[in-house]
Scaffold this motif. Structure first.
Motif, PDB file in Angstrom:
ATOM      1  N   ASN A 485       0.809  -1.214   0.000  1.00  0.00           N
ATOM      2  CA  ASN A 485       0.000   0.000   0.000  1.00  0.00           C
ATOM      3  C   ASN A 485       0.848   1.273   0.000  1.00  0.00           C
ATOM      4  OD1 ASN A 485       0.984  -0.185   2.517  1.00  0.00           O
ATOM      5  ND2 ASN A 485      -0.926   0.301   3.575  1.00  0.00           N
ATOM      6  N   VAL A 486       2.025   1.181  -0.584  1.00  0.00           N
ATOM      7  CA  VAL A 486       2.826   2.395  -0.750  1.00  0.00           C
ATOM      8  C   VAL A 486       2.102   3.289  -1.747  1.00  0.00           C
ATOM      9  CG1 VAL A 486       4.979   3.302  -1.632  1.00  0.00           C
ATOM     10  CG2 VAL A 486       4.980   1.236  -0.258  1.00  0.00           C
ATOM     11  N   PHE A 490       4.819   8.049  -4.374  1.00  0.00           N
ATOM     12  CA  PHE A 490       6.031   7.805  -3.621  1.00  0.00           C
ATOM     13  C   PHE A 490       6.899   6.812  -4.381  1.00  0.00           C
ATOM     14  CE2 PHE A 490       8.164   5.118  -0.443  1.00  0.00           C
ATOM     15  CZ  PHE A 490       9.032   6.064   0.052  1.00  0.00           C
ATOM     16  N   PHE A 494      14.291   1.128  -3.890  1.00  0.00           N
ATOM     17  CA  PHE A 494      14.912  -0.105  -3.379  1.00  0.00           C
ATOM     18  C   PHE A 494      15.371  -0.965  -4.541  1.00  0.00           C
ATOM     19  CE2 PHE A 494      11.531   0.456   0.019  1.00  0.00           C
ATOM     20  CZ  PHE A 494      12.327   1.344   0.695  1.00  0.00           C
TER      21      PHE A 494
ATOM     22  N   LEU B 154      12.512  11.683   2.949  1.00  0.00           N
ATOM     23  CA  LEU B 154      11.548  10.605   2.976  1.00  0.00           C
ATOM     24  C   LEU B 154      12.154   9.271   2.558  1.00  0.00           C
ATOM     25  CD1 LEU B 154       8.216  12.110   1.669  1.00  0.00           C
ATOM     26  CD2 LEU B 154       8.864  11.456   3.979  1.00  0.00           C
ATOM     27  N   GLU B 155      13.002   9.350   1.548  1.00  0.00           N
ATOM     28  CA  GLU B 155      13.538   8.082   1.059  1.00  0.00           C
ATOM     29  C   GLU B 155      14.451   7.436   2.076  1.00  0.00           C
ATOM     30  OE1 GLU B 155      15.252   8.125  -2.863  1.00  0.00           O
ATOM     31  OE2 GLU B 155      13.353   8.933  -3.594  1.00  0.00           O
ATOM     32  N   THR B 158      12.269   6.056   4.850  1.00  0.00           N
ATOM     33  CA  THR B 158      11.574   4.845   4.427  1.00  0.00           C
ATOM     34  C   THR B 158      12.531   3.668   4.377  1.00  0.00           C
ATOM     35  OG1 THR B 158      10.299   6.307   3.035  1.00  0.00           O
ATOM     36  CG2 THR B 158       9.989   3.963   2.715  1.00  0.00           C
ATOM     37  N   LYS B 159      13.691   3.909   3.832  1.00  0.00           N
ATOM     38  CA  LYS B 159      14.689   2.845   3.762  1.00  0.00           C
ATOM     39  C   LYS B 159      15.057   2.377   5.183  1.00  0.00           C
ATOM     40  CE  LYS B 159      18.132   0.596   1.507  1.00  0.00           C
ATOM     41  NZ  LYS B 159      18.184  -0.515   2.417  1.00  0.00           N
ATOM     42  N   SER B 170       3.648   3.391   4.702  1.00  0.00           N
ATOM     43  CA  SER B 170       2.857   4.300   3.872  1.00  0.00           C
ATOM     44  C   SER B 170       2.986   5.725   4.383  1.00  0.00           C
ATOM     45  CB  SER B 170       1.392   3.854   3.846  1.00  0.00           C
ATOM     46  OG  SER B 170       0.947   3.590   5.132  1.00  0.00           O
ATOM     47  N   LEU B 171       2.879   6.641   3.442  1.00  0.00           N
ATOM     48  CA  LEU B 171       3.052   8.057   3.735  1.00  0.00           C
ATOM     49  C   LEU B 171       1.682   8.685   3.888  1.00  0.00           C
ATOM     50  CD1 LEU B 171       5.296  10.263   3.792  1.00  0.00           C
ATOM     51  CD2 LEU B 171       4.688  10.709   1.426  1.00  0.00           C
TER      52      LEU B 171
END
Lengths: 599, 178
Positions: A485-486, A490, A494, B154-155, B158-159, B170-171
């Motif tokens: 659910n990203v 965004f 990865f 953000l990246e 998230t990582k 999730s953002l």
């Protein structure tokens, strides 16, 4: 993590390879499912008994207490017997949830919810009897200390009967909030699991909007602990005060300083017997054998042994002191040679047999762990404890100081009907509870899973105590990648996995051609031009990976899944290698049917 | 003003504990955690203050005791003293042994009920209150950690969260409510 360590010698409290999700499913199953035939039969019987009792109560109130079998000598009989019996039964619940919480007994978590429910329902029955006995129940508010038109004539705070009013109402209301506070997270679980909007609404209201924040949990645990600390002396005080009703009088047999501790032990004794009676049936009917195990039954039997032993010692002391006093009146009390050989010999021996002799069998470990025998013993104790109160009340006053007024008590059909009615009412409440409430404190059981669950105990035995307890259960297979659910805007960078590359092995179409055709023949094919595809992930147990594989086979709609039977489930499992779900347990077809009808 | 948050979902309590500790030591701010059951030591790990609700219970108990004493003193000693079974009613002290049970019961009654009401009010729990857990699975078997994402790359965040073992990230743009 070693913090989950528990001595290996302790038997597991949760059997089977349960995950947290399994606990939710098992506890929610009776609420989300439909009642079976035997539930309706038992409920109908209980309801009829309740209505019969209601008729008897209406008859009593409209005609007068003369319809009972009371006479000049015996002015208290079944009404107070039943009152004390029900209050006594109501002692196990709070004992389990409060005293065992203070002692950090993990086994309480599987049984506390039902025991507390039983407590509340039993105290409701108990409260009925004094109110009926008032004769004019609409004046029941006179027991409260409120200003009134009689020159403010206050209630008598010197009287144990008034202490009873305060003790029982405090006990009932504190038990109720204790129970409800513990229920909030479990109602929330059902609220978030159910598919039906009506249930969602109801359980949303009942759960008070519980969200499970870390601060809420911190307060929740503190509140439970303090309530347990308050309820522990409370539960001891309630039956102490009930015993004062007798102990502060001057009637031989009642006027006894041993009564408070002896009544409390007797109450716990009878309460646990009733818990055993109810839970042995409920664990079978609601399929909770993995949570309410033989070990739980054995632990409760040990409490019964202890409290039964205390009660027996109290009997012996009563018998001895009565004889040793040399007072002739004492020879007619309920524990005396006179009672054992007099006209009420059968009541005396019922008491001795049911409360002393039969429970002795529980000293044998194999009998203590025998479910059928436990059930029988529990029933016998229930009967025996009723006789104890009958003996204390009726036998003691049947032969008072004036020989000419010696008499026996004969119950009328109203006495009997009212008693049976309260049993019916009790079971009506308990049966409704068993279908609408989470009957196991699932949030609490989840906290002991890693220390006391069978699978985790095995894990420690095999890999040592420092083995990681992180659960690897494929329930939402999306965790092959970072997230399903990203949000779209965004962009993830990865290297190893993007939502698209879930490392799914394609279904080997050539090899399974025959099976797929067979499957589609029975469930029907999907016509993209005519039909719309459904979001199969709404079905519990189907995640993104499985959905994708089902699409590859040609299954796109709820309609197709709702036609599946055991044979189709098997086919699906054969076609899809490394099958991560359990269609039969999750009842895909049933779920799909509801979802289809909603569309 | 809208606040940017990241929801990281974990599927195990031990994993969550580890992630909370790592996130805090990496100087990210955890604004909320939702769990299906009380995770032992989580409140300490997240760094929230201990609850004072037990203290309120003690104070409420004192109130209950005072109410009981004042009530029985007024009714049995001041307003309408009576000779009941010869029990002395001249002073409160003399009559007190008969009042002990109700003094105890009212102490428990006030302490228990008012503490629970305080708990419901402080944690905003009441009928018709809407639940605020962002994901329904957090009452079942999932653990959700909400991390402030403002002023962070953000990246990288998230990582980082992904490396702590989060299974879903999730953002969220959230309306600021405090």
């Amino acid at each position: 993590m070693s913090s989950h360590y528990e001595a290996p010698i302790r038997e597991p409290l949760v059997l089977g390879d349960k995950t947290y999700h399994d606990i939710s499913v098992d506890v929610a199953a009776p609420v989300l499912g439909k009642a079976n035939k035997s539930w309706w039969i038992v409920f109908t019987i209980a309801l009829v008994a309740f209505l019969w009792g209601l008729g008897c109560i209406i008859y009593t109130v409209s005609t007068g207490i003369g319809v009972w079998g009371l006479n000049k000598t015996i002015g208290w009989a079944w009404d107070i017997t039943n009152f004390v019996w029900w209050v006594g039964i109501g002692h196990a619940g709070t004992l389990i949830s409060a005293v065992l919480l203070l002692f950090r007994q993990k086994w309480r978590m599987a049984v506390n919810r039902s025991a507390e429910a039983m407590t509340i329902f039993a105290v409701v029955q108990a409260g009925l009897f004094p109110i009926i006995h008032m004769g004019r129940p609409w004046l029941a508010y006179w027991v409260l200390p409120i200003p009134n038109q009689f020159g403010s004539l206050w209630v008598n705070f010197n009287s144990p009967l008034l202490w009873d009013v305060f003790a029982i109402s405090t006990y009932l209301s504190i038990s109720l909030v204790f129970w409800w506070t513990g229920l909030l997270p479990d109602f929330a679980m059902i609220r978030d699991r159910t598919q039906s909007p009506f249930q969602k609404k109801i359980y949303g209201i009942l759960s008070f909007g519980w969200s499970g924040r870390v601060k809420d949990w911190q307060r929740f645990e503190e509140v439970s602990l303090v309530l347990a600390g308050l309820a522990t002396p409370l539960v001891l005080s309630v039956h102490t005060i009930v015993s004062f009703d007798f102990a502060t009088s001057v009637v031989p047999g009642w006027h006894s300083t041993i009564y408070p501790p002896y009544f409390v032990a007797g109450a716990i004794f009878s309460g646990f017997a009733m818990v055993q009676t109810l839970l042995i049936i409920m664990r079978k009917v609601s399929h909770l054998e993995s949570y309410i195990t033989v070990l739980h039954i054995e632990y409760m039997n040990k409490v019964i042994l202890l409290t039964g032993g205390i009660v027996t010692v109290a009997y012996a002391i009563e018998f001895f002191i009565g004889w040793y006093s040399g007072v002739p009146y004492e020879n007619y009390t309920y524990l005396s040679f006179g009672a054992a050989t007099g006209p009420y010999w059968w009541a005396f021996w019922a008491l001795i047999t049911c409360n002393f002799i039969v429970p002795l069998t529980l000293w044998v470990k194999s009998l203590r762990r025998n479910i059928m025998w436990t059930f029988i013993v529990a029933l016998i104790i229930n009967i025996g404890m009723w006789f104890e109160r009958f003996d204390i009340i009726v036998v003691n006053i049947s032969k008072d100081r004036l020989t000419s007024s010696w008499t026996m008590f004969q119950p009328t059909f109203v006495d009997i009907g009212t008693f049976i009615g309260t049993i019916g009412f009790f079971f009506v409440l308990f049966l409704l509870y068993a279908r609408t409430f989470p009957v196991i404190a699932q949030a609490e059981v989840k906290t002991i899973m890693k220390s006391s669950g069978e699978a985790f105990k095995r894990l420690r035995a095999q890999h040592g105590d420092d083995h990681s307890h992180v659960q690897h259960v494929e329930q939402y297979p999306a965790d092959a990648g970072p997230a399903s659910n990203v949000e779209k805007h965004f962009d993830s960078t990865f290297d190893e996995a993007t939502p698209e590359a879930l490392n799914i092995d394609d279904v080997d179409y050539e090899q399974n051609k025959g099976r797929i055709e067979m499957l589609l023949n029975s469930v029907g094919t999907f016509e993209p031009s005519l039909q719309k595809q459904d979001n199969l992930q709404k079905i519990n147990g189907i995640g993104p990976v499985l959905e994708q594989k089902l699409h590859q086979i040609g299954i796109f709609t709820f309609d197709q899944i709702s036609r599946m039977t055991d044979r189709e489930y098997e086919l699906v499992e054969e076609i899809i290698s490394e099958f991560p779900g359990s269609p039969k347990r999750d009842d895909w077809a049933g779920q799909a049917l509801t979802l289809k009808n909603k569309n | 003003m809208a606040a940017t948050k990241i929801y990281a979902i974990y599927k195990d309590d031990d994993l969550l504990m580890q992630a909370v500790k790592q996130t805090r030591s990496a100087n990210y701010h955890i604004s909320e955690v939702f769990t299906p059951f009380p995770v032992h030591g989580l409140d300490h790990a997240v760094g929230i203050a201990p609850t004072r609700i037990a203290i309120t219970a003690f104070l409420y108990g004192l109130v209950g005791l005072s109410v009981a004493v004042a009530m029985m003193n007024f009714m049995m000693i001041q307003d309408w003293p009576q000779n009941i079974g010869g029990k002395p009613s001249f002073t409160f002290y003399q009559n007190m042994p008969a009042f002990i049970p109700i003094m105890f019961e009212l102490t428990v009654f006030f302490a228990g009920h008012l503490m629970v009401i305080t708990f419901y009010m402080r944690s905003k729990l009441w009928p018709f209150k809407k639940a605020e857990n962002p994901d329904p699975r957090t009452t079942d078997d999932h653990f959700l950690m909400e991390v402030d994402a403002e002023n962070h790359d953000l990246e990288m965040l998230t990582k980082f969260l992904y490396d702590t073992g989060a299974s879903e990230i999730s953002l969220i743009e959230k309306e600021e409510d405090h």
